[in-house]
Design an enzyme around this catalytic site. Structure first.
Site, PDB file in Angstrom:
ATOM      1  CB  SER A 109      -0.874   0.058   1.244  1.00 34.94           C
ATOM      2  OG  SER A 109      -1.532  -1.149   1.441  1.00 34.94           O
ATOM      3  CD  GLN A 141      -8.672  -0.491  -3.233  1.00 33.54           C
ATOM      4  OE1 GLN A 141      -9.727  -0.635  -3.837  1.00 33.54           O
ATOM      5  NE2 GLN A 141      -7.665  -1.346  -3.324  1.00 33.54           N
ATOM      6  CG  ASP A 184      -4.441  -9.354   3.850  1.00 29.28           C
ATOM      7  OD1 ASP A 184      -5.423  -9.941   3.360  1.00 29.28           O
ATOM      8  OD2 ASP A 184      -4.114  -8.195   3.559  1.00 29.28           O
ATOM      9  CE  LYS A 217      -8.905 -10.611   2.462  1.00 32.18           C
ATOM     10  NZ  LYS A 217      -8.322  -9.292   2.275  1.00 32.18           N
ATOM     11  NE  ARG A 271      -1.681 -11.933   2.242  1.00 35.42           N
ATOM     12  CZ  ARG A 271      -0.707 -11.021   2.236  1.00 35.42           C
ATOM     13  NH1 ARG A 271       0.485 -11.324   2.702  1.00 35.42           N
ATOM     14  NH2 ARG A 271      -0.922  -9.821   1.751  1.00 35.42           N
TER      15      ARG A 271
END
Ligand code: NAP
Length: 757
Positions: free
Chosen positions: A338, A488, A634, A661, A711
């Site tokens: 980010s 966002q 996450d 996800k 992940r």
């Protein structure tokens, strides 16, 4: 085409025609293959090489009774050839060609083929060699190469289909294009480079001391001019027959060359670096597209060698991890994604040069970087996480010459919508197939309320990309209550607010990541924060700064868990971002008994960072507090691995978001845990995991399928530290997107991980 052709006639048995004859023959695709040609010698060679069954110098005789005719003579000879064969073509015969220019050949076919013209399928195989003539014929020439077909509205689709299938069967990939588009694209990408190579060699050769020049010419000269060895007659025809498109491409290039020359003359470093960095990136993209693999893959490959010849399928590595081991030393994990996006955006809008370290060189942040290059910003790098951005100020962006492509990056698109809404120029934002399905209206609507002219593409009322923005609309500040909590949307409105008259205020229904407002402060832009509201005034100035992007806590999480579960481990993770909206993983691990200390807390560009020290500790199962779930969303895959090593059960609820996800992370993790002998019970919104406790192997060895979820792959790699056998994890290509260098770093601090390609 059923089984094959009865009779194929090749007119012009040179490299292109002879290679098709050889390929058809090798695959048994024709009962008989004949050739028509000028010289008896060529036809005799064709017979001797076994390429054809018969040869005719009379072209009309060659095509009699043929169901497929392939014309592969020089482009300037096409019209006469069509005129010669037209009278004897069989009624249903399909005619196609291999000429490098399409407009001129189509015109010749229209004029000469009479009633057969609708069965003419114009084509161009993008394959060749420096050698020409029948002796260079090669049955494998077209394998894994492209063939462009340029049917016109008059072309019989059934004939096009037959030709397409024929090329596919000889191993080519078939594309279709409009003829004028073909001629323009080929003029720019093939004809112009050949023209330049011929011209450069000739220009230097005409100099008095040319022998001396060539004696000292280095590899760069040889590489650049290799194509000046191509056949002059063929290229004469191409430059003549594609005259208009070649002239347009040459003019385009001449203008670029004049700009480059002016920059050299003026010693304009920004312009020079801008041109070359844009060219570097554009070439990396081109290589990536050709290799059909990821941008980052090529980018790293390219920094090791100057060229890539890889054309195969994308590599999808397998992680093979041996059981046991402990972690020690220091691990600096890659920068936060980010913040990497925002560093480029705000650096570009700042006054002065911003130096960034720790930039995450993943595809998404690179898409943002490329976009700003397309908007005229000079950006050097990235080299090992270092980027120098030559800021242009709030009002210095330039109109892009084409659509701005965001790849798969939703962050880039949504934030840029806000930022671009206040520019004086029009632009279009596009993305890959997956981004093109994602909703953009939740950003577009509030921007319209500010006065922006933003339109999304309807696609069933979802408001998806491409997004079009009309420039030059004055924006006014708004007081916006966000209906859904989204960092966002908030960021996009704040970025538009920089260009708006008056005050822009955004209020969020629940806390979201606040990187934009923190980094604006880091760039010296005043932002007021009051509870759930953020306010700024338009018309200020951003000042360039030095920015060491904090390491991503989501990436650090793998190592926090790994060092906690592997007995005897002690690891230092320097410069990790500890923004309070992201630190749920530390809180949860500490509740489980982990030994994590936060040292040397400081500020980096408005963000809190610290060094994290983690030592192995006996973990215990817990019921995860639901308030912590959004702050660690996450990190759950690796927290599940911690849970499997803890004493007793760990229970998670309130995490339904995990199911949407990159994969259904609850189900995919549960499947993996079960495959490695861990007991787990899945709930609609969570999971219960039975831990093995300290001192026991928590996992058996086994095979894991990550379903492309980076992940999941990295989490199970860490599980091997407490496994009794080898763990093999499939489908690990996407790890490079979020965590470039993961395997090397993990191996360096003690994980026994090898990567199989
Ligand atoms: P090539 O090896 O020189 O073969 C050309 C063939 O055409 C020879 O059989 C030649 O006959 C015949 N020919 C030459 N001039 C002729 C004329 N005035 N009238 C009738 N026949 C004539 O050339 P190629 O590389 O195969 O190229 C053939 C076509 O493919 C061209 O249109 C070219 O634009 C296109 N193409 C070439 C490449 C490439 O890289 N080479 C790639 C894609 C497309 P003889 O043997 O009797 O002289």
């Amino acid at each position: 085409m059923s089984d094959g052709f009865r009779k194929v006639a090749i007119i012009g048995l040179g490299l292109i025609g002879g290679s098709l004859a050889a390929a058809l023959r090798a695959r048994g695709m024709a009962d008989s293959i004949v050739a028509g040609g000028r010289s008896a010698r060529t036809l005799e060679r064709g017979l001797a090489l076994g390429l054809i069954d018969a040869g005719y110098q009379n072209l009309a005789e060659a095509v009699e009774g043929a169901d497929l005719v392939f014309v592969a003579v020089p482009v300037s000879a096409m019209a006469d050839t069509f005129a010669a064969i037209a009278p004897t073509l069989a009624p249903g015969a399909i005619i196609t060609d291999g000429g490098s220019v399409k407009g001129a050949v189509i015109e010749a076919a229209r004029a000469q083929l009479g009633a057969h013209r609708s069965r003419f399928v114009p084509g161009h195989p993008i394959a060749g060699k420096e050698k020409s003539g029948v002796d260079a014929a090669d049955a494998a020439l077209y394998e894994r190469h492209r063939v462009i077909l340029t049917p016109t509205p008059d072309t019989d689709p059934a004939a096009t289909l037959v030709v397409r299938q024929m090329w596919t069967r000889v191993g080519a990939e078939v594309l279709t294009m409009r003829p004028d588009e073909h001629d323009r694209v080929l003029a720019e990408t093939s004809h112009l480079p050949h023209l330049l190579a011929f011209s450069l060699v000739d220009t230097l050769a005409r100099q008095g001391d040319s022998t001396e020049i060539f004696r000292y010419a280095a590899g760069g000269f040889r590489d650049f001019t290799r194509i000046a060895s191509s056949d002059p007659v063929m290229w004469h025809d191409i430059f003549t027959e594609n005259r208009e498109a070649v002239l347009a491409a040459t003019d385009l290039f001449a203008a670029g060359l004049a700009r480059f020359r002016a920059a050299v003359a003026a010693g304009d470093s920004d312009a020079l670096l801008g041109t070359m960095t844009r060219a570097n990136t554009a070439r990396a993209r081109f290589l990536a597209m050709n290799a059909r693999t990821s941008y980052t893959h090529i980018h790293t490959e390219q920094s090791m060698s100057t060229d890539s010849h890889s054309t195969g399928a994308p590599a999808n590595p397998v992680f093979v991890v041996q059981p046991g081991g402990q972690l020690s030393g220091q691990a600096r994990v890659p920068g936060d994604k980010s913040m990497s996006h925002r560093a480029i955006m705000l650096g570009a809008l700042a006054e002065g040069v911003t130096e960034v370290e720790g930039f995450l060189e993943g595809e998404d942040a690179l898409a943002t970087l490329q976009t700003f290059r397309d908007l005229g910003v000079v950006i050097e790098g990235p080299h090992a996480g270092r980027v120098r951005i030559h800021g242009v100020g709030l009002h210095g962006l330039q109109a892009p010459s084409r659509s701005l492509y965001m790849g798969n990056s939703g962050t880039s698109m949504r934030l840029l919508m806000g930022l671009l809404a206040g520019q004086p120029f029009d632009c279009e934002l596009t993305g890959d197939a997956s981004l093109s399905k994602r909703p953009m209206e939740r950003v577009a609507q509030p921007l319209r309320d500010m006065g922006a002219a933003v339109s999304t593409t309807d696609s069933g009322g979802k408001g998806t990309p491409p997004v079009r923005i009309r420039g030059g609309k004055p924006l006014k500040g708004i007081d916006y209550n966000m209906p859904v909590a989204s960092a966002q949307v908030k960021s996009a409105i704040l970025l538009a607010g920089l260009y708006a008259q008056g005050e822009t205020r955004v209020t969020e229904p629940a806390p979201t990541r606040d990187h934009t407002e923190r980094m604006l402060t880091g760039f010296g832009y005043p932002v007021q924060r009051d509870g759930a509201s953020v306010t700024l005034n338009g018309g200020g100035t951003l000042r360039a700064c030095q920015l060491d992007v904090p390491a991503d806590i989501s990436s650090a999480a793998f190592f926090l868990v790994a060092a906690s579960i592997a007995p005897g481990s002690e690891l230092l993770l320097p410069h990790v971002g500890i923004n309070p909206t992201r630190t749920g993983v530390i809180d949860i691990l500490r509740l489980m008994g982990a030994d994590i200390t936060v040292e040397n807390e400081r500020d980096a560009g408005g963000e809190p960072v610290a060094d994290l020290r983690v030592k192995s500790a006996p973990l215990k199962g817990i019921v995860i507090p639901e308030a912590l779930v959004p702050l660690a969303i996450d990190e759950f895959p690796v927290l599940f691995v911690a849970a499997a090593c803890a004493e007793g059960d760990t229970i998670l609820h309130g995490a339904e978001e995990l199911r949407v996800k990159e994969s259904d992370r609850i189900q995919v993790m549960a499947d993996g845990l079960l495959a490695l002998g861990v007991e787990a019970e899945v709930y609609p919104d969570g999971i219960r995991i039975r831990g093995a406790g300290q001192g026991n192997a928590a996992f058996t060895g086994g095979e894991i399928h990550s379903h492309g979820d980076h992940r999941i792959a990295m989490s199970f790699a860490m599980a091997a530290l407490r496994a009794s056998g080898e763990i093999r994890i499939h489908d690990c290509a996407n790890v490079a997107t979020s965590f470039p260098g993961f395997a090397e770093l993990a191996a360096r601090v003690g994980l026994q991980l090898a990567v199989q390609q």
